[in-house]
Design a protein around this motif. Sequence first.
Motif, PDB file in Angstrom:
ATOM      1  N   LEU A   1      -2.704   6.735   8.881  1.00 43.33           N
ATOM      2  CA  LEU A   1      -1.650   6.432   7.918  1.00 43.33           C
ATOM      3  C   LEU A   1      -1.653   4.937   7.571  1.00 43.33           C
ATOM      4  O   LEU A   1      -1.629   4.089   8.455  1.00 43.33           O
ATOM      5  CB  LEU A   1      -0.311   6.841   8.537  1.00 43.33           C
TER       6      LEU A   1
ATOM      7  N   GLY B   1       0.551   2.957   6.515  1.00 43.84           N
ATOM      8  CA  GLY B   1       1.693   2.171   6.952  1.00 43.84           C
ATOM      9  C   GLY B   1       1.486   1.554   8.326  1.00 43.84           C
ATOM     10  O   GLY B   1       2.141   0.583   8.689  1.00 43.84           O
ATOM     11  N   TYR B   2       0.578   2.124   9.091  1.00 40.33           N
ATOM     12  CA  TYR B   2       0.341   1.606  10.436  1.00 40.33           C
ATOM     13  C   TYR B   2      -0.851   0.666  10.524  1.00 40.33           C
ATOM     14  O   TYR B   2      -1.220   0.231  11.609  1.00 40.33           O
ATOM     15  CB  TYR B   2       0.158   2.769  11.418  1.00 40.33           C
ATOM     16  N   LEU B   3      -1.480   0.356   9.386  1.00 37.30           N
ATOM     17  CA  LEU B   3      -2.577  -0.611   9.415  1.00 37.30           C
ATOM     18  C   LEU B   3      -2.015  -2.004   9.668  1.00 37.30           C
ATOM     19  O   LEU B   3      -0.840  -2.268   9.420  1.00 37.30           O
ATOM     20  CB  LEU B   3      -3.321  -0.617   8.075  1.00 37.30           C
ATOM     21  N   SER B   4      -2.859  -2.916  10.127  1.00 35.18           N
ATOM     22  CA  SER B   4      -2.406  -4.294  10.318  1.00 35.18           C
ATOM     23  C   SER B   4      -2.252  -4.960   8.948  1.00 35.18           C
ATOM     24  O   SER B   4      -2.725  -4.440   7.935  1.00 35.18           O
ATOM     25  CB  SER B   4      -3.422  -5.055  11.145  1.00 35.18           C
ATOM     26  N   GLY B   5      -1.591  -6.105   8.938  1.00 37.39           N
ATOM     27  CA  GLY B   5      -1.358  -6.800   7.677  1.00 37.39           C
ATOM     28  C   GLY B   5      -2.647  -7.097   6.934  1.00 37.39           C
ATOM     29  O   GLY B   5      -2.728  -6.923   5.719  1.00 37.39           O
TER      30      GLY B   5
ATOM     31  N   GLU C   1       2.270   3.692   1.895  1.00 38.23           N
ATOM     32  CA  GLU C   1       2.328   3.754   3.349  1.00 38.23           C
ATOM     33  C   GLU C   1       2.144   5.149   3.925  1.00 38.23           C
ATOM     34  O   GLU C   1       1.614   5.299   5.019  1.00 38.23           O
ATOM     35  CB  GLU C   1       3.672   3.211   3.834  1.00 38.23           C
ATOM     36  N   HIS C   2       2.620   6.151   3.217  1.00 35.61           N
ATOM     37  CA  HIS C   2       2.539   7.495   3.777  1.00 35.61           C
ATOM     38  C   HIS C   2       1.263   8.220   3.377  1.00 35.61           C
ATOM     39  O   HIS C   2       1.122   9.407   3.614  1.00 35.61           O
ATOM     40  CB  HIS C   2       3.775   8.305   3.392  1.00 35.61           C
ATOM     41  N   LEU C   3       0.345   7.491   2.771  1.00 38.74           N
ATOM     42  CA  LEU C   3      -0.958   8.046   2.445  1.00 38.74           C
ATOM     43  C   LEU C   3      -2.006   7.355   3.308  1.00 38.74           C
ATOM     44  O   LEU C   3      -1.802   6.221   3.745  1.00 38.74           O
ATOM     45  CB  LEU C   3      -1.280   7.808   0.964  1.00 38.74           C
TER      46      LEU C   3
ATOM     47  N   VAL D   1       0.869  -1.181   0.000  1.00 41.07           N
ATOM     48  CA  VAL D   1       0.000   0.000   0.000  1.00 41.07           C
ATOM     49  C   VAL D   1       0.905   1.231   0.000  1.00 41.07           C
ATOM     50  O   VAL D   1       2.097   1.130   0.265  1.00 41.07           O
ATOM     51  CB  VAL D   1      -0.925   0.032   1.233  1.00 41.07           C
TER      52      VAL D   1
ATOM     53  N   GLN E   1      -4.070  -3.945   5.492  1.00 41.50           N
ATOM     54  CA  GLN E   1      -3.308  -3.505   4.320  1.00 41.50           C
ATOM     55  C   GLN E   1      -3.672  -4.328   3.090  1.00 41.50           C
ATOM     56  O   GLN E   1      -3.783  -3.800   1.989  1.00 41.50           O
ATOM     57  CB  GLN E   1      -1.807  -3.618   4.590  1.00 41.50           C
TER      58      GLN E   1
END
Lengths: 270, 295
Positions: free
Chosen positions: A146, A148-152, A104-106, A102, A155
């Motif tokens: 953000l 990038g901080y979602l779980s696998g 990550e910074h969006l 994904v 994502q």
Amino acid sequence: MQDKVEAQPILSMNSVEVLYDNVMLAIKGVSVQVPKGEMIALLGSNGAGKSTTLKAISGLLKAERGRVSRGEIKFEGTDITDMLAQNRVAQGICHVIEGRRVFEHLTPEENLTAAAPSGMSRSTLNVEKEKIYNYFPRLAERRNSLSGYLSGGEQQMLAIGRALVTQPKLLMLDEPSLGLAPFLVAEIFGILQKINKEDGMSVLLVEQNALAALEIVSEGYLIENGRVVMNGTAAALKANSDIQEFYLGAGEGTDFHNVKHYSRRKRWLS
Amino acid sequence: MDWIFLSELAINGALTGLLYSLFAIGLVLIYKASSVPNLAQAGLTMVGAYVVLALARDLGLPLWLAIPIGAVLMFGLGFGIERVALRRLAGRPVVMILMMTLGLDIFLRGTTLAIWGGTSRSMELGVSYEPLFLGDIFLSRIHVVGAAVAIALFVAFMLFFRTRTGIKLRAIADDYMASWSVGISVERGVGLSWALASVVAMAAGVIWGEIQGVDQALSLLLLKGLTVAVLGGLDSILGAVVAGILLGIIENVGADFLDPIVGGGSRELIVAAVLILTVMIRPHGLFGRHDIERV
């Protein structure tokens, strides 16, 4: 084993060879047909050429200095073998690449916006987004954090949602179950099935998790060493004893004394 | 302690700093869309200044016409650079692209030297040299104009990165492969970022050309611009503005204290120290994005 589903294929790939760096032959004449509105799986072990097959179809080979050196790929009757990746997406092929990837910074919201085709109006985009949030309610909850901080699992859902924004006719997924807990795999596969049934979207699924994949697809191809070595309906593949032993983990022998002397091989490899 | 003198130093430092920001915004634009620090920004700045000069002085166009035409030409140049020099490098290691931008910088500077020679020319924007007075504080008009341009560009680009095109550019910076996979034209996005950065470079070139004359010395801005961009966090436009103001103040006030002690020349030292300390202590700068690592 040859009782294939007969329908006009949305994708047909005929004896395609892929060369990386002009020297490494990654797939050696792979032919795959995806009938319209069906779910098809490509199975096989690591490095068999499954991902390369998908990249040949989506046009992402170019980014890795690979090219189709023989054979042709047709989508809805048009030859797309040499088409640019972005034009293939516009034609209706979207590839959910391996490892989630994904932006990550969006935020999830922005991830979906980024994938919107340039001609799509704002209102259509919002409708599409709502549809995706309906499929994946977890994403709706976290739409503004953000990515990038979602779980696998989240994502992976976002990666699939991001692909759906492009309104594909053929959705290709590279190992969506990788590294996810079984209940998440079941959830994601359930949604794939739902999208396939409700929207009539054709799906080409690459999986190492053959057990889960064969539950939802209608037909499967087994790829080893860059070749298709077996092909049939999901039921036929599940019934095949070699598949059972090597890919479904249901080997019949627990007699370890004999394993050494009569270890079974993948006979079709040589 | 003379507070009026000190605040004059600080305010003029901040204004000069915003002019560094003007340069740094160009760097940030390209970094935001391709994750490459663009060392050619100095070369672009010089080309921008010379192009406007050529249109206004050599062709005799009025400035209000020369600047927009220059902007269009620079926009095209940015796209051209992507098409010719960078497209084939897409997906290669960043260090290759970095070396390419260094090569481009030398090439662009060499080109201006070959075409327009090495003698310094003046820009003559028509901004008066009469000082502005803010209470008892003395300000330079051109610096105020330049700072206003920097802030206007800052606002414009903050809004731009919220539009769909802007979001796509940020997506490209995050992941080329994923961008291709959903049909984003990475090539066009990178081209657009270079085009915008080239226009920003022209703005910086015109303002700085007015202040110090148009010659090869304009390329020395790279050190300060890069310091500002790094201090702000290479991918943050807000960072570029805040860091510009900060660096300008530190440099101006610091030099006033240090110069009598070391006998002059402390400006460059202060800038270099800020760059080195930032990289050592806070590599992602004030507002830069962190690399996200999930455990």
